[in-house]
Design a protein around this motif. Sequence first.
Motif, PDB file in Angstrom:
ATOM      1  N   VAL A 277       0.857  -1.191   0.000  1.00 32.97           N
ATOM      2  CA  VAL A 277       0.000   0.000   0.000  1.00 32.97           C
ATOM      3  C   VAL A 277       0.892   1.240   0.000  1.00 32.97           C
ATOM      4  O   VAL A 277       1.834   1.340   0.787  1.00 32.97           O
ATOM      5  N   VAL A 278       0.602   2.173  -0.913  1.00 24.37           N
ATOM      6  CA  VAL A 278       1.350   3.426  -1.001  1.00 24.37           C
ATOM      7  C   VAL A 278       0.336   4.570  -0.989  1.00 24.37           C
ATOM      8  O   VAL A 278      -0.727   4.469  -1.618  1.00 24.37           O
ATOM      9  N   THR A 279       0.636   5.659  -0.288  1.00 26.36           N
ATOM     10  CA  THR A 279      -0.308   6.768  -0.196  1.00 26.36           C
ATOM     11  C   THR A 279       0.327   8.069  -0.689  1.00 26.36           C
ATOM     12  O   THR A 279       1.540   8.283  -0.569  1.00 26.36           O
ATOM     13  N   PHE A 280      -0.538   8.926  -1.244  1.00 24.00           N
ATOM     14  CA  PHE A 280      -0.130  10.235  -1.740  1.00 24.00           C
ATOM     15  C   PHE A 280      -1.147  11.280  -1.292  1.00 24.00           C
ATOM     16  O   PHE A 280      -2.324  10.971  -1.114  1.00 24.00           O
ATOM     17  N   ASP A 281      -0.688  12.525  -1.190  1.00 23.47           N
ATOM     18  CA  ASP A 281      -1.549  13.666  -0.884  1.00 23.47           C
ATOM     19  C   ASP A 281      -1.753  14.456  -2.173  1.00 23.47           C
ATOM     20  O   ASP A 281      -0.788  14.998  -2.744  1.00 23.47           O
ATOM     21  N   ALA A 282      -2.995  14.539  -2.649  1.00 20.58           N
ATOM     22  CA  ALA A 282      -3.280  15.207  -3.916  1.00 20.58           C
ATOM     23  C   ALA A 282      -2.837  16.663  -3.904  1.00 20.58           C
ATOM     24  O   ALA A 282      -2.425  17.215  -4.936  1.00 20.58           O
ATOM     25  N   GLY A 283      -2.910  17.308  -2.752  1.00 19.18           N
ATOM     26  CA  GLY A 283      -2.560  18.712  -2.660  1.00 19.18           C
ATOM     27  C   GLY A 283      -1.096  19.007  -2.905  1.00 19.18           C
ATOM     28  O   GLY A 283      -0.711  20.152  -3.137  1.00 19.18           O
ATOM     29  N   GLU A 284      -0.264  17.964  -2.846  1.00 21.22           N
ATOM     30  CA  GLU A 284       1.168  18.151  -3.037  1.00 21.22           C
ATOM     31  C   GLU A 284       1.603  17.903  -4.481  1.00 21.22           C
ATOM     32  O   GLU A 284       2.789  18.041  -4.807  1.00 21.22           O
ATOM     33  N   ILE A 285       0.656  17.533  -5.351  1.00 17.50           N
ATOM     34  CA  ILE A 285       1.005  17.211  -6.737  1.00 17.50           C
ATOM     35  C   ILE A 285       0.971  18.478  -7.590  1.00 17.50           C
ATOM     36  O   ILE A 285      -0.049  19.160  -7.660  1.00 17.50           O
ATOM     37  N   PRO A 286       2.072  18.810  -8.263  1.00 17.53           N
ATOM     38  CA  PRO A 286       2.114  20.009  -9.114  1.00 17.53           C
ATOM     39  C   PRO A 286       1.840  19.656 -10.574  1.00 17.53           C
ATOM     40  O   PRO A 286       1.848  18.474 -10.949  1.00 17.53           O
ATOM     41  N   PRO A 287       1.615  20.640 -11.438  1.00 18.95           N
ATOM     42  CA  PRO A 287       1.666  20.360 -12.877  1.00 18.95           C
ATOM     43  C   PRO A 287       3.032  19.754 -13.186  1.00 18.95           C
ATOM     44  O   PRO A 287       4.058  20.306 -12.789  1.00 18.95           O
ATOM     45  N   THR A 288       3.038  18.603 -13.846  1.00 16.00           N
ATOM     46  CA  THR A 288       4.261  17.811 -13.979  1.00 16.00           C
ATOM     47  C   THR A 288       4.688  17.709 -15.440  1.00 16.00           C
ATOM     48  O   THR A 288       3.854  17.579 -16.332  1.00 16.00           O
ATOM     49  N   VAL A 289       5.993  17.768 -15.664  1.00  9.21           N
ATOM     50  CA  VAL A 289       6.587  17.690 -16.997  1.00  9.21           C
ATOM     51  C   VAL A 289       7.721  16.676 -16.945  1.00  9.21           C
ATOM     52  O   VAL A 289       8.495  16.665 -15.983  1.00  9.21           O
ATOM     53  N   THR A 290       7.851  15.837 -17.958  1.00  4.99           N
ATOM     54  CA  THR A 290       9.033  14.982 -18.007  1.00  4.99           C
ATOM     55  C   THR A 290      10.193  15.767 -18.612  1.00  4.99           C
ATOM     56  O   THR A 290      10.003  16.593 -19.501  1.00  4.99           O
ATOM     57  N   TRP A 291      11.381  15.486 -18.110  1.00  8.63           N
ATOM     58  CA  TRP A 291      12.579  16.166 -18.609  1.00  8.63           C
ATOM     59  C   TRP A 291      13.520  15.191 -19.326  1.00  8.63           C
ATOM     60  O   TRP A 291      14.433  15.614 -20.033  1.00  8.63           O
TER      61      TRP A 291
END
Length: 467
Positions: A277-291
């Motif tokens: 089980v892995v958990t994440f907080d949606a509020g911490e997710i930014p617009p994301t770009v691969t580099w």
Amino acid sequence: MSKGTLFDKVWDSHTVGTLLQGQTQLFIGLHLIHEVTSPQAFAMLRDRNLKVLFPSRTVATVDHIVPTENQARPFVDTLAEEMMQALEQNCQENNITFYNIGCGNQGIVHVIAPEQGLTQPGMTIACGDSHTSTHGAFGAIAFGIGTSQVRDVLASQTLAMNKLKVRKIEVNGTLKPGVYAKDVILHIIRTLGVKGGVGYAYEFAGSTFEQMNMEERMTVCNMSIEGGARCGYINPDQVTYQYLKGRDFAPKDADWDKAVAWWESNRSDADAEYDDVVTFDAGEIPPTVTWGITPGQGIGVNQAVPTPDELPAGDRTLAQEAYRYMDLAPGQPIQGTKVDVCFIGSCTNGRISDLREAAKIAQGHHVAEGIKAFVVPGSERVKKQAEAEGLDKIFTEAGFEWREAGCSMCLAMNSDKLEGRQISASSSNRNFKGRQGSSSGRTLLMSPAMVAAAALKGEVFDVRELL
């Protein structure tokens, strides 16, 4: 013995038997085929004098090789025309439903099956395409398969498979403005790694996914494979049922209530056991770009390309390769990176809600000088709906090209290709070397809204500043 997860329930209910080597012989409820991985499979059937066992459980469309500008037959690309003719002939000879160009239902295989209600909860689904995991958004377990397995499903309607472990990925909270489903899955892959899901099915759970519509859920499940998982799914709920009700192949009348009861019974139990089980907080997710050169090499739009010492030791060699290939320096901000081509489409982000979000950004603005920007609907139905809503006009007035349905520049098996060292802002799913048609071309993955922002600015740009 079932652990009470949807994966285990669906697996067990579709198990035909256990093979001598220990693999499960799994019945496949729906088999989706297209022009790229099916010709060899049909040839293998002919060599063995075998027939398609259940033609009614196979549905075909053409998507990878179709041109999105001039679709006149025969195609200019002779290989594409040959593949097209092979699919037409194989479907006709085997009595398989085929959604051809111009029929109103053609499109990317992972777009047309859900929009017609072919994809339903509790099913097993297979297709000779890695992004078959898309269909897990409905509470199905769906696998991308190879050509020899396409043959096996055509001949026996079963697959020999090893059972997967199940990892629950829980994301809770509300996404901030400018953050979309694409950002969520890129963030998950960035955190867990492109090999983190090997041997697993991913169950996406939590309030964030519960708040998503079906098309957003499809975006997340679509890219499960990019995190190494064989499939990804979300438990069916009222959002699922409301999406399916009334669609072409959805159950009708009294059968509808029976179907919903069955679908509900497949949901993971509250006390289901998971292997991880892995958990994440949606509020911490930014617009994301691969580099970089894998979908796991991603950062927030306001972040800088990581330096080697910021990365785990095992990731540094690949990072060095990515720096060189992408011409990006460690510590360089990703925002402001110049782009040449902006592509909105693919089985990840070519649905109507994706086009709506991108159109919101494009409306009243214009594509930057020198930028090639184009929008490719995921299906003929999506195209028709977008035109009814006037989205095509918003795009064309803003300087985007409006195309016909197909896979387009996602993998560039058609005329939509990068040229030389061009760099693309893309709403597709893979940024591998050469993925978009040029052996030296470069790809930055991002949400459709972020692609639209990049098109307007001519560079990677934080979409939140345009909202």
